[in-house]
Write a protein that holds these residues in place. Structure first.
Motif, PDB file in Angstrom:
ATOM      1  N   VAL A   9      38.168   1.760  37.274  1.00 42.18           N
ATOM      2  CA  VAL A   9      39.560   1.976  37.646  1.00 42.18           C
ATOM      3  C   VAL A   9      39.591   2.900  38.856  1.00 42.18           C
ATOM      4  CG1 VAL A   9      41.823   2.799  36.910  1.00 42.18           C
ATOM      5  CG2 VAL A   9      40.268   1.765  35.230  1.00 42.18           C
ATOM      6  N   VAL A  10      40.195   2.443  39.941  1.00 40.48           N
ATOM      7  CA  VAL A  10      40.340   3.256  41.148  1.00 40.48           C
ATOM      8  C   VAL A  10      41.824   3.474  41.379  1.00 40.48           C
ATOM      9  CG1 VAL A  10      39.789   3.517  43.591  1.00 40.48           C
ATOM     10  CG2 VAL A  10      38.257   2.195  42.110  1.00 40.48           C
ATOM     11  N   PHE A  31      33.817  -4.963  37.770  1.00 43.92           N
ATOM     12  CA  PHE A  31      35.179  -5.489  37.696  1.00 43.92           C
ATOM     13  C   PHE A  31      36.101  -4.321  38.017  1.00 43.92           C
ATOM     14  CE2 PHE A  31      39.231  -6.749  36.260  1.00 43.92           C
ATOM     15  CZ  PHE A  31      39.262  -8.136  36.195  1.00 43.92           C
ATOM     16  N   VAL A  32      36.918  -4.461  39.069  1.00 44.22           N
ATOM     17  CA  VAL A  32      37.684  -3.328  39.591  1.00 44.22           C
ATOM     18  C   VAL A  32      39.169  -3.482  39.296  1.00 44.22           C
ATOM     19  CG1 VAL A  32      38.242  -1.961  41.627  1.00 44.22           C
ATOM     20  CG2 VAL A  32      35.995  -3.052  41.443  1.00 44.22           C
ATOM     21  N   VAL A  33      39.747  -2.432  38.736  1.00 41.11           N
ATOM     22  CA  VAL A  33      41.200  -2.347  38.567  1.00 41.11           C
ATOM     23  C   VAL A  33      41.747  -1.573  39.755  1.00 41.11           C
ATOM     24  CG1 VAL A  33      43.090  -1.493  37.151  1.00 41.11           C
ATOM     25  CG2 VAL A  33      41.030  -2.426  36.066  1.00 41.11           C
ATOM     26  N   VAL A  34      42.526  -2.260  40.576  1.00 43.61           N
ATOM     27  CA  VAL A  34      43.119  -1.678  41.775  1.00 43.61           C
ATOM     28  C   VAL A  34      44.476  -1.094  41.391  1.00 43.61           C
ATOM     29  CG1 VAL A  34      43.957  -2.141  44.119  1.00 43.61           C
ATOM     30  CG2 VAL A  34      41.903  -3.318  43.257  1.00 43.61           C
ATOM     31  N   MET A  60      46.959  -3.318  39.288  1.00 42.14           N
ATOM     32  CA  MET A  60      47.821  -2.813  38.222  1.00 42.14           C
ATOM     33  C   MET A  60      48.655  -1.651  38.755  1.00 42.14           C
ATOM     34  SD  MET A  60      45.804  -2.861  34.603  1.00 42.14           S
ATOM     35  CE  MET A  60      45.261  -4.403  33.859  1.00 42.14           C
ATOM     36  N   GLN A  61      49.974  -1.790  38.605  1.00 46.22           N
ATOM     37  CA  GLN A  61      50.881  -0.748  39.056  1.00 46.22           C
ATOM     38  C   GLN A  61      51.033   0.307  37.979  1.00 46.22           C
ATOM     39  OE1 GLN A  61      54.151   0.206  37.969  1.00 46.22           O
ATOM     40  NE2 GLN A  61      54.299   1.710  39.621  1.00 46.22           N
ATOM     41  N   ALA A  62      50.939   1.573  38.371  1.00 48.27           N
ATOM     42  CA  ALA A  62      51.234   2.690  37.472  1.00 48.27           C
ATOM     43  C   ALA A  62      51.324   3.955  38.302  1.00 48.27           C
ATOM     44  CB  ALA A  62      50.165   2.848  36.395  1.00 48.27           C
ATOM     45  N   ASP A  71      49.120   5.537  30.159  1.00 49.20           N
ATOM     46  CA  ASP A  71      48.675   5.067  28.845  1.00 49.20           C
ATOM     47  C   ASP A  71      48.845   3.559  28.717  1.00 49.20           C
ATOM     48  OD1 ASP A  71      47.886   7.545  27.945  1.00 49.20           O
ATOM     49  OD2 ASP A  71      49.760   7.972  26.882  1.00 49.20           O
ATOM     50  N   HIS A  72      49.966   3.045  29.216  1.00 50.86           N
ATOM     51  CA  HIS A  72      50.208   1.602  29.153  1.00 50.86           C
ATOM     52  C   HIS A  72      49.155   0.850  29.966  1.00 50.86           C
ATOM     53  CE1 HIS A  72      52.412  -2.145  28.838  1.00 50.86           C
ATOM     54  NE2 HIS A  72      52.371  -2.274  30.159  1.00 50.86           N
ATOM     55  N   MET A  73      48.844   1.344  31.160  1.00 53.95           N
ATOM     56  CA  MET A  73      47.826   0.698  31.993  1.00 53.95           C
ATOM     57  C   MET A  73      46.473   0.700  31.305  1.00 53.95           C
ATOM     58  SD  MET A  73      46.556   1.569  35.901  1.00 53.95           S
ATOM     59  CE  MET A  73      45.885   3.188  35.484  1.00 53.95           C
TER      60      MET A  73
END
Length: 255
Positions: A9-10, A31-34, A60-62, A71-73
């Motif tokens: 997660v970045v 696997f990268v979460v942008v 993913m927006q947060a 927490d949702h993300m």
């Protein structure tokens, strides 16, 4: 780098240093979460670039300052991907490195410090808090916080920004002390002035030149320089490194 299929997660990864970090992790098989705050188009462009290189990513927006959104993300990530291996806290409150427009010590207000604290420290705290249970459960993890070499060499006194980054380094070292027993390393990266980025776009040429003249490598950092150090700290090669701050500034700061 032994990062194949790691879940990374970045935060603040839609542009600049964050985008470079995301892309570099993807080239190593992660696997990268942008994560991004507002600009969906830019975040999706980073994902498209990664996929074009044969990598895997999702945007993913947060707002990292909002613990409920964080927490949702994290729940979405773990439900879909099964865990979290690495977090890179790169998101920050907006800042412009312009000596002519900065606030001096006699002009700055406490609210300026609070704004930087929220983005740079509170945001990282929320991400760490949300990721820790998953990392503890798997007895492994990497947390990497992006600070600044200004904490050691305030070549320009950006009071609010530098103070918040020093606080983030304090958080880094305290987490390293407590999380080591769970196989989790916590380190910081301290970039020098990195160009080009949105934050450095208003830094005057004479200021950039003066920093280059002071730097043994005779250039400024690039986003890719910072990305390489993040990937190293997340790799097995750095498995016994924790609580450290890696200056990535061409030797401007030597410790």
């Amino acid at each position: 780098m032994n990062l194949k299929d790691k879940i990374v997660v970045v935060t603040g990864a839609s542009r600049g240093i964050g985008a470079a970090i995301a892309k570099t992790f993807a080239t190593e098989g992660a696997f990268v979460v942008v994560n991004y705050l507002k600009n969906t188009a830019l975040a999706e462009k980073v994902v498209s670039d990664i996929e074009a290189m044969g990598g895997q990513a999702v945007a993913m927006q947060a707002d990292v300052q909002d613990i409920q959104q964080v927490d949702h993300m994290m729940t979405e990530i773990t439900d879909a991907l099964g865990g979290i291996d690495v977090v890179v806290n790169n998101a920050l409150s907006h800042y412009t490195f312009n000596p002519k427009t900065r606030k001096t010590a006699w002009e700055i207000e406490w609210q300026d410090f609070e704004q930087q604290w929220e983005g740079n420290v509170h945001g990282a705290f929320n991400i760490c808090k949300a990721a820790m249970p998953y990392m503890k459960a798997q007895m492994a993890g990497r947390i990497i916080n992006v600070v600044s070499n200004l904490i050691d060499f305030p070549v320009v006194p950006y009071h609010d920004y530098s103070t918040s980054k020093m606080a983030l380094l304090g958080l880094t070292r305290n987490l390293a002390k407590e999380l080591g027993a769970f196989g989790i390393t916590v380190n910081a990266i301290a970039p020098g002035l990195t160009y080009p980025t949105d934050s450095s776009s208003e830094t005057q040429e004479n200021v950039r030149k003066s920093i280059i003249d002071l730097t043994p490598m005779h250039r400024l950092a690039t986003p890719d320089d910072i990305a390489g150090s993040a990937v190293f700290l997340a790799s097995d090669w750095a498995s016994f490194i924790t609580g450290q701050c890696l200056n990535v500034d061409g030797g401007l700061v030597m410790k």
